[in-house]
Design an enzyme around this catalytic site. Structure first.
Site, PDB file in Angstrom:
ATOM      1  N   ALA A  32      27.622   7.372  16.909  1.00  0.00           N
ATOM      2  CA  ALA A  32      27.907   7.624  18.364  1.00  0.00           C
ATOM      3  C   ALA A  32      27.285   8.601  19.120  1.00  0.00           C
ATOM      4  CB  ALA A  32      29.454   7.550  18.559  1.00  0.00           C
ATOM      5  N   GLY A  75      29.079   5.863  13.553  1.00  0.00           N
ATOM      6  CA  GLY A  75      28.995   4.646  14.364  1.00  0.00           C
ATOM      7  C   GLY A  75      27.690   3.924  13.806  1.00  0.00           C
ATOM      8  N   GLU A 114      32.455  11.873  10.753  1.00  0.00           N
ATOM      9  CA  GLU A 114      33.225  12.078  11.798  1.00  0.00           C
ATOM     10  C   GLU A 114      34.193  13.245  11.472  1.00  0.00           C
ATOM     11  OE1 GLU A 114      32.400   9.140  10.742  1.00  0.00           O
ATOM     12  OE2 GLU A 114      31.974   7.715  12.406  1.00  0.00           O
TER      13      GLU A 114
HETATM   14  C1  3H9 Z   1      30.885   8.692  15.789  1.00  0.00           C
HETATM   15  O1  3H9 Z   1      30.036   8.246  15.318  1.00  0.00           O
HETATM   16  C2  3H9 Z   1      32.061   8.186  16.096  1.00  0.00           C
HETATM   17  C3  3H9 Z   1      32.353   6.572  15.629  1.00  0.00           C
HETATM   18  O2  3H9 Z   1      32.594   6.625  14.457  1.00  0.00           O
HETATM   19  C4  3H9 Z   1      33.267   5.889  16.673  1.00  0.00           C
HETATM   20  C5  3H9 Z   1      32.759   5.738  17.984  1.00  0.00           C
HETATM   21  C6  3H9 Z   1      33.659   4.999  18.909  1.00  0.00           C
HETATM   22  N1  3H9 Z   1      24.832  11.908  19.004  1.00  0.00           N
HETATM   23  O3  3H9 Z   1      20.828  17.938  13.228  1.00  0.00           O
HETATM   24  P1  3H9 Z   1      19.404  17.837  13.912  1.00  0.00           P
HETATM   25  C7  3H9 Z   1      20.913  15.312  18.044  1.00  0.00           C
HETATM   26  S1  3H9 Z   1      30.912  10.411  15.693  1.00  0.00           S
HETATM   27  C8  3H9 Z   1      23.913  12.841  19.938  1.00  0.00           C
HETATM   28  O4  3H9 Z   1      18.906  19.271  14.261  1.00  0.00           O
HETATM   29  P2  3H9 Z   1      18.502  16.839  11.654  1.00  0.00           P
HETATM   30  C9  3H9 Z   1      21.225  16.782  17.811  1.00  0.00           C
HETATM   31  O5  3H9 Z   1      22.075  17.241  18.800  1.00  0.00           O
HETATM   32  C10 3H9 Z   1      29.080  10.897  15.358  1.00  0.00           C
HETATM   33  N2  3H9 Z   1      22.869  13.712  19.420  1.00  0.00           N
HETATM   34  O6  3H9 Z   1      18.392  17.090  13.231  1.00  0.00           O
HETATM   35  C11 3H9 Z   1      19.866  17.489  17.882  1.00  0.00           C
HETATM   36  O7  3H9 Z   1      19.535  17.309  19.367  1.00  0.00           O
HETATM   37  P3  3H9 Z   1      18.629  18.615  19.998  1.00  0.00           P
HETATM   38  C12 3H9 Z   1      28.911  10.986  13.854  1.00  0.00           C
HETATM   39  C13 3H9 Z   1      22.839  13.771  18.211  1.00  0.00           C
HETATM   40  O8  3H9 Z   1      17.258  16.010  11.402  1.00  0.00           O
HETATM   41  C14 3H9 Z   1      19.016  16.271  17.336  1.00  0.00           C
HETATM   42  O9  3H9 Z   1      19.709  15.329  17.358  1.00  0.00           O
HETATM   43  N3  3H9 Z   1      27.665  11.365  13.506  1.00  0.00           N
HETATM   44  C15 3H9 Z   1      23.565  13.168  17.248  1.00  0.00           C
HETATM   45  O10 3H9 Z   1      18.532  18.161  10.782  1.00  0.00           O
HETATM   46  C16 3H9 Z   1      18.625  16.821  15.931  1.00  0.00           C
HETATM   47  O11 3H9 Z   1      19.578  17.057  15.220  1.00  0.00           O
HETATM   48  C17 3H9 Z   1      27.500  12.311  13.316  1.00  0.00           C
HETATM   49  O12 3H9 Z   1      28.248  13.314  13.219  1.00  0.00           O
HETATM   50  C18 3H9 Z   1      24.365  12.129  17.731  1.00  0.00           C
HETATM   51  N4  3H9 Z   1      25.339  11.630  16.897  1.00  0.00           N
HETATM   52  O13 3H9 Z   1      19.697  15.965  11.384  1.00  0.00           O
HETATM   53  C19 3H9 Z   1      25.987  12.791  12.908  1.00  0.00           C
HETATM   54  N5  3H9 Z   1      23.232  13.727  16.044  1.00  0.00           N
HETATM   55  O14 3H9 Z   1      17.331  18.504  19.331  1.00  0.00           O
HETATM   56  C20 3H9 Z   1      25.888  14.333  13.184  1.00  0.00           C
HETATM   57  C21 3H9 Z   1      22.196  14.412  16.079  1.00  0.00           C
HETATM   58  O15 3H9 Z   1      18.609  18.236  21.572  1.00  0.00           O
HETATM   59  N6  3H9 Z   1      24.341  14.468  12.920  1.00  0.00           N
HETATM   60  N7  3H9 Z   1      21.941  14.436  17.472  1.00  0.00           N
HETATM   61  O16 3H9 Z   1      19.344  19.870  19.724  1.00  0.00           O
HETATM   62  C22 3H9 Z   1      23.753  14.809  11.973  1.00  0.00           C
HETATM   63  O17 3H9 Z   1      24.482  15.084  10.793  1.00  0.00           O
HETATM   64  C23 3H9 Z   1      22.308  15.208  11.993  1.00  0.00           C
HETATM   65  O18 3H9 Z   1      21.927  15.403  13.367  1.00  0.00           O
HETATM   66  C24 3H9 Z   1      21.414  14.400  11.655  1.00  0.00           C
HETATM   67  C25 3H9 Z   1      19.799  14.681  11.614  1.00  0.00           C
HETATM   68  C26 3H9 Z   1      21.532  14.121   9.847  1.00  0.00           C
HETATM   69  C27 3H9 Z   1      21.489  12.959  12.410  1.00  0.00           C
END
Ligand code: 3H9
Length: 703
Positions: A61, A102, A125
């Site tokens: 999400a 998500g 999450e």
């Molecule tokens: C969810 O899914 C709820 C659902 O269960 C239910 C819904 C109803 N959204 O970490 P990085 C951005 S909750 C928006 O440096 P990496 C991050 O801000 C979500 N933006 O890169 C950054 O932006 P910026 C559950 C996101 O390659 C850029 O991407 N998911 C999101 O080292 C690069 O990020 C998570 O908790 C997002 N979901 O790692 C996953 N994710 O360049 C959280 C990332 O502007 N994310 N961004 O600063 C991560 O763990 C890591 O970002 C990921 C990439 C492994 C994906």
């Protein structure tokens, strides 16, 4: 709409296209549903593949949307998944790189899943203080088994696709692709096969229809609750994850889904989730410097020199060695070098013993270390970090020498924790190459790196340090020059309040316990004993010359005059048994405090924990506000990162500035005005910083 739609032969391919990680924001959700509708209406299309463009299948999400109307705007993620489940044509998720939150829930709603090897699969999450809210807690146990799924959901840890594909009886992946390159080709083949099978009349498989049970349901969930409760402490989400998975194992699918939805909604409103989401963005924002764009090319750093083989120099060197970057360490005497290298070896060996480091990796790290007594040997280094005694004359002498020997373009960094980096830079002919890199002790462990931008520091020097910080796994935060930069300038006010509280009637133990109960890793007195009370003593002596009239409790000086410097002398604010770190309240210290109060004519009063916490935390907030308005920190969230990463501020409270925002700045300013009435305190300090006063008056927040 941020999803592409293409038809390849008889297969429609919907590709999420929402960089950087295909977050499932409103436009992407809309794009997927639009693609599904087109595919459904096109008689040529027999099956549908959903994938993600760029560097992720989907990171989940879109966290930016949380708390905004867009998060609720239909189609929400549940509606997208519902559309997939109702598709009359088979839908195949083609997963690569990252399928999280998500993103994974979307894939679990598909009829089939194929994954490229090496993809990171997670329901993270919980790290945002939430639980999966689009069916993850109900579907993952159905494809991986209750225990495996609960472990993934409660820990939030990513597991590689090939590991999951090997799990016995797993139904998460129908196929593991040969490689990331062949993923789409294999996904289309799988889609065509599914379409052919389906044409024979078979129903499309849905994860929701799989059974979900644990052989010892009640006993297992009781065990899981007890285990999670013991570790989750201040975080409500992990226990709710157990509740949601328990619902999967005991209720009908739709009822379990409703339970998950309800728990998700509750967690979204908790201050802990707000704090963790703030930290997620604050961490990523810290590496961004407003006027240093991505067009600024970092310098190449192949070898680093470290001046000084003391505790700091050794710890700093270990960071680079562990990241595979060769280090040349310089000292003035061979014994000092041998001693320093000995301590580094001990630290590494302790990690090998605990199984945290492999012997061959340790050997490889030490093989990258060169030691020298001669500045001439630093000529080939691209960067040097000075970690010598905290004294301006000593540091300037080192920098004059470095200016002579280092090659042009080399970065000259100082590890000073309080001194003026402009004055250090001024003794060189290349102030543009000089920067502060303030590591925190123990430097090989602590995650914070304060990067001090002097007036003339070049932008590409800053860009280089930010890249290096990532390589050595530090969170770098940029500060401008001032006494103590962000962290130590604020901590001084916090420690000063600790002193006043003791003057007025609290004991060091009472102060430490109150703030530790609030969540700090360590109260100010235990911290002083750990860091060395003599350090603060030296700073106060310098301050007395530079800022005469600054008010302090006299107890800390009396303590140092007694030689009680802390753990290193076996006695500080507390007593310590030989070889032990457990603080024991000290009669000698309490008597000294008592006498001091009498000498000052103070009648001790009972001080509440609420007052202790208020004065300690708001002292950080008020100084933080001044730091922000002076431009020493770029943003409030940077101050939060400094306190979370370097000073043990409780993560579930999001840092001092976020915490103040949550309390409400009006309430914070009111409390400060009350503290200012206390004649034993520093009324001038407690005037709310103009920025804070303005934000409070306007009903705004720092972040
Ligand atoms: C969810 O899914 C709820 C659902 O269960 C239910 C819904 C109803 N959204 O970490 P990085 C951005 S909750 C928006 O440096 P990496 C991050 O801000 C979500 N933006 O890169 C950054 O932006 P910026 C559950 C996101 O390659 C850029 O991407 N998911 C999101 O080292 C690069 O990020 C998570 O908790 C997002 N979901 O790692 C996953 N994710 O360049 C959280 C990332 O502007 N994310 N961004 O600063 C991560 O763990 C890591 O970002 C990921 C990439 C492994 C994906």
């Amino acid at each position: 709409m941020t999803a592409e739609y293409k038809v390849q032969g008889d297969v429609a391919v919907i590709s999420m296209n929402n960089p950087p990680v295909n977050g499932l924001g409103y436009a992407t959700r809309l794009g997927i549903v639009d693609g599904l509708n087109k595919a459904s209406a096109d008689a040529k299309v027999k099956a549908i593949v959903i994938t993600g463009l760029g560097k992720a299948f989907s990171g989940g999400a879109d966290i930016h949307e949380f708390g905004t109307p867009k998060a609720l705007q239909q189609p929400n993620l549940l509606a997208v998944i519902d559309t997939i489940e109702h598709s009359a044509k088979p839908v195949i998720a083609a997963i690569h790189s990252v399928a999280m939150g998500g993103g994974l829930e979307l894939a679990l709603g598909c009829h089939y899943r194929i994954a490229a090897p090496g993809a990171q699969i997670a329901l993270p999450e919980v790290k945002l203080g939430l639980l999966p809210g689009a069916g993850g807690t109900q579907r993952l146990p159905r494809v991986l088994g209750v225990e495996n799924a609960l472990n993934m959901i409660v820990s939030g840890q990513a597991v590689k696709s090939e590991m999951l594909a090997m799990a016995p009886r797993q139904k998460l992946f129908d196929k593991l692709a040969k490689s990331a390159d062949s993923l789409m080709e294999e996904a289309i083949e799988l889609a065509q096969k599914a379409a052919a099978d389906h044409a024979k009349g078979g129903a499309l498989p849905l994860v929701r229809n799989l059974p979900c049970k644990h052989p010892q349901n009640d006993a297992y969930f009781e065990f899981a609750r007890n285990t999670v409760e013991a570790t989750a402490k201040n975080y409500p989400a992990p226990l709710k994850c157990v509740d949601a998975v328990a619902a999967a194992a005991t209720k009908k699918f739709e009822d379990g889904l409703a339970t998950e939805r309800q728990l998700f909604g509750q967690l979204m409103l908790t201050p802990e989730s707000a704090a963790l989401r703030h930290v997620f963005f604050a961490q990523r924002a810290a590496s961004k410097i407003p006027d240093v764009g991505s067009d600024v090319k970092p310098r190449d750093v192949k070898r680093v020199a470290v001046i000084g083989a003391g505790t700091m120099g050794g710890g700093i060197s270990m960071n680079f060695l562990s990241a595979g970057i060769p280090v040349t360490m310089l000292e003035v005497k061979q014994e000092a070098l041998d001693h320093g290298v000995g301590i580094m070896r001990k630290n590494y060996e302790a990690r090998v013993k605990k199984g945290k480091l492999k012997q061959d990796k340790y050997d490889a790290c030490m093989a990258l270390l060169k030691t020298t007594l001669s500045y001439d040997d630093l000529k080939d280094c691209d960067m040097v970090i000075e970690a010598v005694f905290e004294n301006m004359d000593v540091k300037q002498a080192v920098f004059k020498k470095l200016d002579e020997v280092m090659k042009p373009g080399a970065i000259l960094a100082t590890n000073t924790s309080t001194l003026d980096v402009n004055q250090i830079a001024a003794v060189t002919k290349r102030p543009q190459d000089v920067v502060g890199t303030h590591f925190f002790s123990p430097a090989n462990v602590m995650k914070l790196l304060e990067v001090v931008r002097a007036d003339k520091t070049a932008k590409d020097v800053l860009a280089t340090i930010m890249v290096l910080a990532k390589k050595i796994k530090k969170t770098a935060v940029v500060a401008r020059v001032c006494d103590g930069f962000i962290g130590n300038r604020m901590v001084e006010q916090y420690v000063r309040q600790g002193g006043f509280l003791v003057d007025e009637g609290a004991t060091p133990e009472q102060v430490d316990k109150a703030i530790e109960k609030f969540g700090f890793a360590m109260g100010p007195f235990r911290m002083g004993d750990l860091a060395g009370n003599d350090i603060g003593w030296a700073i106060r002596k310098r301050r007395a010359q530079e800022h005469p009239g600054m008010k302090y409790s006299g107890t800390a000086d009396l303590l140092c005059e007694m030689g009680r410097f802390g753990q290193k002398t076996g006695a500080g604010w507390y007593d310590y048994q030989p070889g032990q770190r457990k603080p024991v309240p000290s009669k000698v210290v309490l008597d000294m405090i008592d006498k001091y109060r009498k000498d000052q004519g103070v009648t001790p009063r009972k001080i509440s924990s609420e007052e202790i916490v208020g004065r300690l935390v708001y002292s950080l907030v008020n100084e933080g506000a001044r730091i922000l308005e002076e431009g020493i920190a770029n943003k409030a969230s940077d101050i939060d990162m400094v306190y979370l990463m370097g000073y043990g501020f409780p993560v579930w409270r999001g840092g001092p500035m976020h915490y103040a925002d949550q309390v409400g700045l009006f309430n914070v300013a009111q409390a400060m005005n009350r503290f200012a009435q206390n004649p034993r305190d520093d009324a001038k300090f407690w005037q709310p910083a103009p920025l804070l006063a303005k934000l409070a008056a306007d009903g705004k927040t720092f972040n």
